[in-house]
Every structure is written in C-alpha cells, then in structure tokens.
Design an enzyme around this catalytic site. Structure first.
Site, PDB file in Angstrom:
ATOM      1  CD  GLU A 298      -2.588  -1.201   2.655  1.00  0.00           C
ATOM      2  OE1 GLU A 298      -3.768  -1.562   2.605  1.00  0.00           O
ATOM      3  OE2 GLU A 298      -2.024  -0.862   3.710  1.00  0.00           O
ATOM      4  NE  ARG A 301       6.377   8.923   3.957  1.00  0.00           N
ATOM      5  CZ  ARG A 301       6.054   9.865   4.841  1.00  0.00           C
ATOM      6  NH1 ARG A 301       6.387  11.111   4.614  1.00  0.00           N
ATOM      7  NH2 ARG A 301       5.426   9.548   5.962  1.00  0.00           N
ATOM      8  NE  ARG A 338       5.037  14.667   6.334  1.00  0.00           N
ATOM      9  CZ  ARG A 338       6.345  14.499   6.186  1.00  0.00           C
ATOM     10  NH1 ARG A 338       7.058  15.385   5.520  1.00  0.00           N
ATOM     11  NH2 ARG A 338       6.945  13.463   6.702  1.00  0.00           N
ATOM     12  CB  CYS A 369      -1.822  34.246  15.020  1.00  0.00           C
ATOM     13  SG  CYS A 369      -1.514  35.793  15.788  1.00  0.00           S
ATOM     14  CE1 TYR A 398      -0.093  10.261   4.544  1.00  0.00           C
ATOM     15  CE2 TYR A 398       2.176  10.010   3.826  1.00  0.00           C
ATOM     16  CZ  TYR A 398       0.945   9.455   4.120  1.00  0.00           C
ATOM     17  OH  TYR A 398       0.753   8.109   3.967  1.00  0.00           O
TER      18      TYR A 398
HETATM   19  C1  LIG Z   1      -0.575   5.444   5.880  1.00  0.00           C
HETATM   20  C2  LIG Z   1      -0.842   4.079   5.423  1.00  0.00           C
HETATM   21  C3  LIG Z   1      -0.286   3.628   4.232  1.00  0.00           C
HETATM   22  C4  LIG Z   1       0.644   4.451   3.391  1.00  0.00           C
HETATM   23  O1  LIG Z   1       1.849   4.675   4.010  1.00  0.00           O
HETATM   24  P1  LIG Z   1       3.037   5.431   3.228  1.00  0.00           P
HETATM   25  O2  LIG Z   1       4.085   5.611   4.245  1.00  0.00           O
HETATM   26  O3  LIG Z   1       2.472   6.714   2.737  1.00  0.00           O
HETATM   27  O4  LIG Z   1       3.446   4.523   2.101  1.00  0.00           O
HETATM   28  C5  LIG Z   1      -0.605   2.355   3.829  1.00  0.00           C
HETATM   29  N1  LIG Z   1      -1.425   1.562   4.555  1.00  0.00           N
HETATM   30  C6  LIG Z   1      -1.986   1.978   5.699  1.00  0.00           C
HETATM   31  C7  LIG Z   1      -2.885   1.071   6.434  1.00  0.00           C
HETATM   32  C8  LIG Z   1      -1.713   3.239   6.174  1.00  0.00           C
HETATM   33  O5  LIG Z   1      -2.263   3.637   7.327  1.00  0.00           O
END
Ligand SMILES: *Cc1c(COP(=O)(O)O)cnc(C)c1O
Length: 439
Positions: A298, A301, A338, A369, A398
C-alpha cells in the site's frame, strides 16, 4: 522536458532553467506562479504514473499472480489522482468515508478499493457496502459484527482482510509507527487477539475472510522490517490454518517505503526492495508449508511525495543578529503541517535564483498567529528577498491531504503537470468558500 545534461536538485524532475529560475517536471515555476498565484501546490503527474507502473510491473514480476500495489489515498486525495489511478489500473486504499466519496466522485471503480479505518461507523459501513467497495480491512470485533449485520440486511457477503499487528518496530518516528503491539490499529498476534478475530470472522455468514493485513509504519528505508513482518505474518497464517483450516489467500504488507526529502536521505530503490521482499515472502511461505498468497502493498508517500512541490512568495525577511534569519512566506502550517507535527525536514530552494549557490541558513516561517508555524529551520538557500519565489521540494504526500484552514487561510490550488503542460486539479479556495457553511 527534463534532459539528462541539465542540473538537477535532489530529484530528476527539479531542474534549473537557462534564466536561472527553477523548473519542475520541465515547466518554469515562475511562469506557473504568475499564472496561478502562490502558495501553489504542483504535482508531476507523469512521475505518479511512472511510479504506479514501476510498483505494478515489479510486483507482478517478483510475486506473480494477482499481487499488486494499492495507492494509499490518504497521502494525496483529490478526484484528479483517482482518475490517474483508474487510468493506470491501480487499486486503492481508502481510510475514511470522505476519501471513499472522493474516489467514487472521480468515477474510480470501487471494486478495486480497499476500505480501512480503525473505527468505521455504521454509516461508513453502509456507504462502503452501497458503493460496492471490493474489500474491507477490518480492525476489530465490533466492526466485524456491525459489518456482518449491515451486509446481512443487504443479503451480501463482503470480502474482508483482518488488520493485525505483527509486533514489528521499524525504528522510525514514533507517531508514524503502527505495527507494534501497543497500537490503536489492528489486533495483536502476540496476545492471541488476532486469532480470536479470525475465528469470529470465519463464523459470520455475511463476512468472507480472504486474508490478513499489517502496516508497520512509514518513511522506512530498510527492507528488513518488512521481511521480519512477513515472517511473523506467515507464522500467524499457519497458526490460523492449524486452528481453523482456513488458508489465507491474500497477504497485505501495508505501505511505508521511504522517500528522499533531503540530500542526507538515501535514494531508495523500490524495485530492488520489492524483489528482496518477494524472496523473503517466498522463503517464509515455504518454511511454513503454505502456498504463495496474493501479496498487496500500500504505497502512499513513495508514489506521490517527490511528485510534489510547493511554491511560495517571500514576504518579510527578518534577520535577528546572533540568532537567525526568518523568511516569512505566504503559506505555512495550514498547507504543510509536517514540520509542526513531526519536525520533518525539507529541501528549500530560492526558485527565482535557483542558479545561485545556497549561501544562507534560514528559518522558513508561515503567516499564522503561532510561533510553531514553521516549514523549515536551518534550510540553506540563496539569500531571498521580498518577492522571490521559494520552492519547498517533495511535498506531494501528506501536505494537501493534511491541509487546514487555520487562521481562516484559504487552501492553495493544486496544479498537475504532464508532458510539459499544466492543468488545474483543485481550485484555490476563496474567502467565500471559507464561510460557506457558516450560518
Ligand atoms: C498510511 C498508510 C499507508 C501508506 O503509508 P506510506 O508511508 O504513505 O506509504 C498504507 N497503509 C496503511 C494502512 C496506512 O495507514
């Protein structure tokens, strides 16, 4: 377009034009700032497509079968990106009903969507079922029971993965570590809770257990924590098999591959990481006498971060002798929280004079502010003056998705760049937008 002989800054899509201004994805940032105003988010759509295809082809080659990446939409969520994901044949990961709505509004095929979230309400579950979401990633006993009931009312059997915690700490920043036993996400394998949840899922008639999910953290540059997690997950799959006879067909190992934000971050070879992870997964399956599952990753980033840049205009430059130089820009923590949240370090470039060597360490401040409203401290840039453009690199993940209207600052527009052309993907918020829901 980017050309190999050009000078690049940090990433190949960041170059210096002949007039000394910064170019992004082959387009002059000064011209974009003139056309759209600042602050401005830019997204290199060609790089996004390239990254999706890299993950797709490498995962198919390394893991085989239907193994594939899911884009984690929480990193950057707009209709435009879901249109790209649809076009690239990607699957996606949604973590809230709002993300789900956005994907649906973009025409994304919902059977390729996975629905996450550690606290899905009954309304969320109903919306996801009615939208035809392909798979739920279930987090708890309460969710499984609610899903079974609501799916039952619709006479459907909903495929699910169970989110479990393998007890792996990838040694990144604590706030982005999620695979440890002590976590609001998932059920721990170590305490037996995960096995109990699997048994419950298998007993429900409107829930179809298809496999397991874990996500160990984010901004991870080392494949070893994934290898360790895979080994724990296969041990778990084996124990579920022994206890119930169920053999998981899908193993989702989450996101989290690292991205280069500054010169001191390593460059991460995603293809090599996928290949070594596949070797480890195959070895773990063999060790436990299990068939090779469909493997899902998944990435969020690592698909969008270096495809993004934020442009600001410099306003006040305040030198405090003996302390530091504050360079205030027309954005700040509302468009990029961030640094305030995680002390994340960024590369900053004077985009008006990108041909000049960085000669100054500055603190880039926003206009809220709030003293904590900083984008960077100790950033080395070519001395900026009021009116110069400042570029913050690698803001594709992000940033827009975490943006707020703190101090009633309208959110910047998002412009997608592709083949040297610019296209508005999200309009700049107006003051009228800010009061739209006020009665
Ligand atoms: C945030 C998240 C991701 C993505 O993470 P990256 O660091 O952006 O690759 C994938 N799976 C789950 C469950 C997440 O919470």
């Amino acid at each position: 377009m980017t050309n190999c002989s050009e000078k690049t800054i940090l990433h190949d899509n960041v170059t210096v034009g002949e007039n000394g201004t910064l170019r992004f994805a082959g387009v002059d940032t000064a011209a974009l700032a003139d056309k759209y105003g600042t602050p401005l988010y830019l997204m290199d759509a060609d790089l996004i497509r390239t990254r999706c295809r890299l993950y797709q082809s490498e995962m198919k080659a390394a893991f085989g079968g239907a193994s594939r990446p899911l884009f984690a939409g929480k990193a950057f969520c707009t209709k435009a990106i879901y249109r790209i994901m649809a076009e690239c044949g990607m699957s996606v990961d949604l973590v809230s009903p709002g993300e789900l709505y956005t994907a649906k509004a973009a025409g994304f095929p919902m059977e390729r969507a996975f629905f996450h979230g550690n606290n899905k309400t009954d309304a969320d579950i109903s919306l996801a079922l009615d939208s035809g979401v392909g798979c739920f990633v279930c987090d708890s006993r309460e969710e499984l029971l609610a899903l079974d009931k609501i799916a039952g009312e619709r006479a459907v059997r909903q495929p699910v993965l169970l989110r479990v915690t393998p007890g792996i700490d990838p040694h990144t920043f604590a706030a982005v570590t999620t695979g440890k036993v002590d976590s609001k996400f998932g059920s721990p394998i170590a305490t037996g809770a995960a096995l109990e949840l699997a048994e419950l899922a298998l007993s429900l008639s409107h829930v179809e257990l298809t496999g397991f999910h874990c996500h160990i953290g984010s901004q991870i540059f080392d494949v070893q924590p994934y290898v360790d997690a895979a080994d724990v997950m296969f041990g778990f799959i084996k124990s579920v098999k022994d206890a119930t006879g169920f053999v998981a067909g899908t193993l989702n190992l989450g996101g989290g591959f690292g991205v280069r934000y500054t010169e001191s971050d390593p460059a991460f070879d995603y293809a090599a990481a996928i290949r070594s992870l596949a070797d480890a997964v195959k070895a773990a399956a063999k060790k436990h006498g299990l068939p090779m599952p469909t493997v899902l990753l998944e990435p969020g980033r690592s698909i969008v971060a270096d495809a993004g840049m934020t442009l600001y205009t410099v306003g006040t430059v305040k030198e405090i002798p003996g302390f530091r130089t504050y360079v205030s820009v027309d954005g700040g923590m509302p468009d990029n929280p961030r640094y305030a949240l995680y002390r994340s370090v960024y590369t900053v470039v004077n985009a008006t004079h990108a041909d000049r060597a960085p000669d100054r360490a500055v603190t880039v401040a926003g206009r809220c502010c709030e003293s904590g409203d900083l984008i960077a401290e100790g950033a080395r840039v070519a001395t900026p003056v009021r009116g110069d453009l400042l570029a913050v690199l690698v803001t594709g993940a992000y940033n827009y998705s975490m943006a707020s209207n703190y101090n009633r600052i309208p959110r910047p527009p998002v412009v997608f760049l592709s083949n040297g052309k610019d296209e508005l993907a999200v309009r700049r918020e107006s003051y009228e937008d800010l009061v739209r829901n006020d009665l």
